[in-house]
Motif scaffolding. Structure first.
Motif, mmCIF file in Angstrom:
data_model
loop_
_atom_site.group_PDB
_atom_site.id
_atom_site.type_symbol
_atom_site.label_atom_id
_atom_site.label_comp_id
_atom_site.label_asym_id
_atom_site.label_seq_id
_atom_site.Cartn_x
_atom_site.Cartn_y
_atom_site.Cartn_z
ATOM 1 N N ALA A 1 27.589 36.041 56.752
ATOM 2 C CA ALA A 1 28.890 36.106 56.076
ATOM 3 C C ALA A 1 29.962 35.362 56.860
ATOM 4 C CB ALA A 1 29.300 37.568 55.882
ATOM 5 N N GLU A 2 29.890 35.417 58.176
ATOM 6 C CA GLU A 2 30.914 34.792 59.015
ATOM 7 C C GLU A 2 30.675 33.301 59.234
ATOM 8 O OE1 GLU A 2 30.802 37.125 62.592
ATOM 9 O OE2 GLU A 2 31.858 38.820 61.663
ATOM 10 N N GLU A 3 29.405 32.870 59.216
ATOM 11 C CA GLU A 3 29.093 31.506 59.620
ATOM 12 C C GLU A 3 28.274 30.716 58.598
ATOM 13 O OE1 GLU A 3 27.595 31.365 63.601
ATOM 14 O OE2 GLU A 3 28.816 33.073 64.180
ATOM 15 N N ILE A 4 28.243 31.107 57.383
ATOM 16 C CA ILE A 4 27.502 30.472 56.287
ATOM 17 C C ILE A 4 26.035 30.870 56.290
ATOM 18 C CG2 ILE A 4 26.805 28.313 55.155
ATOM 19 C CD1 ILE A 4 29.412 27.100 56.233
ATOM 20 N N ASP A 5 25.385 30.853 57.465
ATOM 21 C CA ASP A 5 24.013 31.332 57.520
ATOM 22 C C ASP A 5 23.688 31.825 58.923
ATOM 23 O OD1 ASP A 5 23.531 28.978 58.972
ATOM 24 O OD2 ASP A 5 22.602 27.965 57.288
ATOM 25 N N CYS A 6 22.537 32.473 59.023
ATOM 26 C CA CYS A 6 22.058 33.034 60.284
ATOM 27 C C CYS A 6 20.653 32.501 60.530
ATOM 28 C CB CYS A 6 22.022 34.568 60.186
ATOM 29 S SG CYS A 6 21.411 35.394 61.678
ATOM 30 N N VAL A 7 20.374 32.096 61.745
ATOM 31 C CA VAL A 7 19.036 31.667 62.130
ATOM 32 C C VAL A 7 18.173 32.912 62.283
ATOM 33 C CG1 VAL A 7 17.645 30.532 63.905
ATOM 34 C CG2 VAL A 7 19.947 29.667 63.375
ATOM 35 N N VAL A 8 17.056 32.961 61.558
ATOM 36 C CA VAL A 8 16.123 34.082 61.653
ATOM 37 C C VAL A 8 14.724 33.502 61.761
ATOM 38 C CG1 VAL A 8 15.255 36.184 60.561
ATOM 39 C CG2 VAL A 8 17.636 35.503 60.214
ATOM 40 N N GLY A 9 13.978 33.970 62.743
ATOM 41 C CA GLY A 9 12.645 33.424 62.944
ATOM 42 C C GLY A 9 11.626 34.470 63.332
ATOM 43 N N VAL A 10 10.380 34.083 63.180
ATOM 44 C CA VAL A 10 9.247 34.909 63.597
ATOM 45 C C VAL A 10 8.275 34.021 64.362
ATOM 46 C CG1 VAL A 10 9.449 36.544 61.689
ATOM 47 C CG2 VAL A 10 7.996 34.531 61.430
ATOM 48 N N ARG A 11 7.472 34.642 65.178
ATOM 49 C CA ARG A 11 6.459 33.924 65.946
ATOM 50 C C ARG A 11 5.440 33.326 64.987
ATOM 51 N NH1 ARG A 11 6.315 32.705 71.166
ATOM 52 N NH2 ARG A 11 7.202 34.693 71.719
ATOM 53 N N ALA A 12 5.142 32.048 65.176
ATOM 54 C CA ALA A 12 4.166 31.353 64.345
ATOM 55 C C ALA A 12 2.764 31.560 64.914
ATOM 56 C CB ALA A 12 4.497 29.865 64.295
ATOM 57 N N VAL A 13 1.791 30.980 64.241
ATOM 58 C CA VAL A 13 0.410 31.052 64.719
ATOM 59 C C VAL A 13 0.315 30.401 66.096
ATOM 60 C CG1 VAL A 13 -1.954 30.333 64.266
ATOM 61 C CG2 VAL A 13 -0.509 31.098 62.385
ATOM 62 N N ASP A 14 0.964 29.243 66.261
ATOM 63 C CA ASP A 14 1.070 28.586 67.570
ATOM 64 C C ASP A 14 1.820 29.551 68.471
ATOM 65 O OD1 ASP A 14 2.275 27.268 69.758
ATOM 66 O OD2 ASP A 14 2.398 25.374 68.703
ATOM 67 N N GLN A 15 1.301 29.860 69.616
ATOM 68 C CA GLN A 15 1.867 30.930 70.442
ATOM 69 C C GLN A 15 3.298 30.701 70.886
ATOM 70 O OE1 GLN A 15 -0.576 31.437 73.859
ATOM 71 N NE2 GLN A 15 -0.182 29.412 74.659
ATOM 72 N N PHE A 16 3.777 29.465 70.900
ATOM 73 C CA PHE A 16 5.139 29.207 71.357
ATOM 74 C C PHE A 16 6.106 28.887 70.227
ATOM 75 C CE2 PHE A 16 2.356 27.593 74.852
ATOM 76 C CZ PHE A 16 2.537 28.666 75.700
ATOM 77 N N ARG A 17 5.612 28.434 69.104
ATOM 78 C CA ARG A 17 6.458 27.980 67.999
ATOM 79 C C ARG A 17 7.025 29.160 67.222
ATOM 80 N NH1 ARG A 17 7.075 23.033 65.831
ATOM 81 N NH2 ARG A 17 5.261 22.252 66.939
ATOM 82 N N LEU A 18 8.274 28.988 66.787
ATOM 83 C CA LEU A 18 8.905 29.969 65.916
ATOM 84 C C LEU A 18 9.058 29.358 64.531
ATOM 85 C CD1 LEU A 18 11.785 31.238 68.245
ATOM 86 C CD2 LEU A 18 9.527 32.257 67.892
ATOM 87 N N GLU A 19 8.729 30.130 63.513
ATOM 88 C CA GLU A 19 8.989 29.734 62.132
ATOM 89 C C GLU A 19 10.375 30.269 61.798
ATOM 90 O OE1 GLU A 19 7.196 27.784 60.287
ATOM 91 O OE2 GLU A 19 5.516 27.683 61.691
ATOM 92 N N VAL A 20 11.305 29.350 61.522
ATOM 93 C CA VAL A 20 12.702 29.713 61.369
ATOM 94 C C VAL A 20 13.177 29.461 59.948
ATOM 95 C CG1 VAL A 20 15.035 29.054 62.103
ATOM 96 C CG2 VAL A 20 13.249 29.355 63.797
#
Length: 153
Positions: A80-99
């Motif tokens: 609401a304050e910034e148009i959107d929010c970055v939200v992610g979860v851990r991907a299959v690749d152990q270091f990558r985040l799906e955002v």
């Protein structure tokens, strides 16, 4: 600043760090990673694309949290304050985040359907290209020919 120096900063961090790669000449494409030590950062750095602008955040501006009602409310507040929010979860690749970039309740509800039973999410405001050597560092990955050039991100 080189990767080894950044890796040492990651190693000395008290918690998990977030790495944001802004891909050169890719119309805003980003890649997100999470790592906890210098070895993980070196592995992540092998994935960087030539010419990318890479920021490493040590200050938990985007951090992992158990997904509950308070996190849900915090995501909606940022959106609401910034148009959107970055939200992610851990991907299959152990270091990558799906955002994903959540702009409101409807998008968050769609994300929750995809989230399923995952207990944790990473979230926060979209970060800048900070470079103070303490809270964050930003560097440009050399092009294939080894030269660092400015590119649109």
């Amino acid at each position: 600043m080189d990767y080894e120096t950044v890796g040492n900063l990651v190693e000395s961090s008290e918690h998990e760090v977030i790495v944001l790669e802004r891909v050169a000449r890719a119309a805003g494409q980003t890649n997100w990673f999470s790592c906890c030590n210098s070895n993980e950062f070196i592995e992540v750095s092998k994935k960087f694309l030539p010419g990318s602008c890479v920021s490493v955040y040590f200050d938990r501006r985007i951090a992992r949290h158990r997904y509950d009602e308070s996190v849900r409310e915090a995501i909606l507040k940022i959106a609401a304050e910034e148009i959107d929010c970055v939200v992610g979860v851990r991907a299959v690749d152990q270091f990558r985040l799906e955002v994903d970039f959540i702009g409101g309740l409807g998008e968050l509800e769609e994300f929750e359907q995809v989230l399923g039973d995952l207990p944790e999410v990473y979230f926060g405001s979209f970060p800048g290209r900070d470079h103070d050597g303490i809270r964050a560092v930003t560097l440009i990955v050399p092009d294939v020919d080894g030269i660092v050039r400015k590119h649109p991100y």
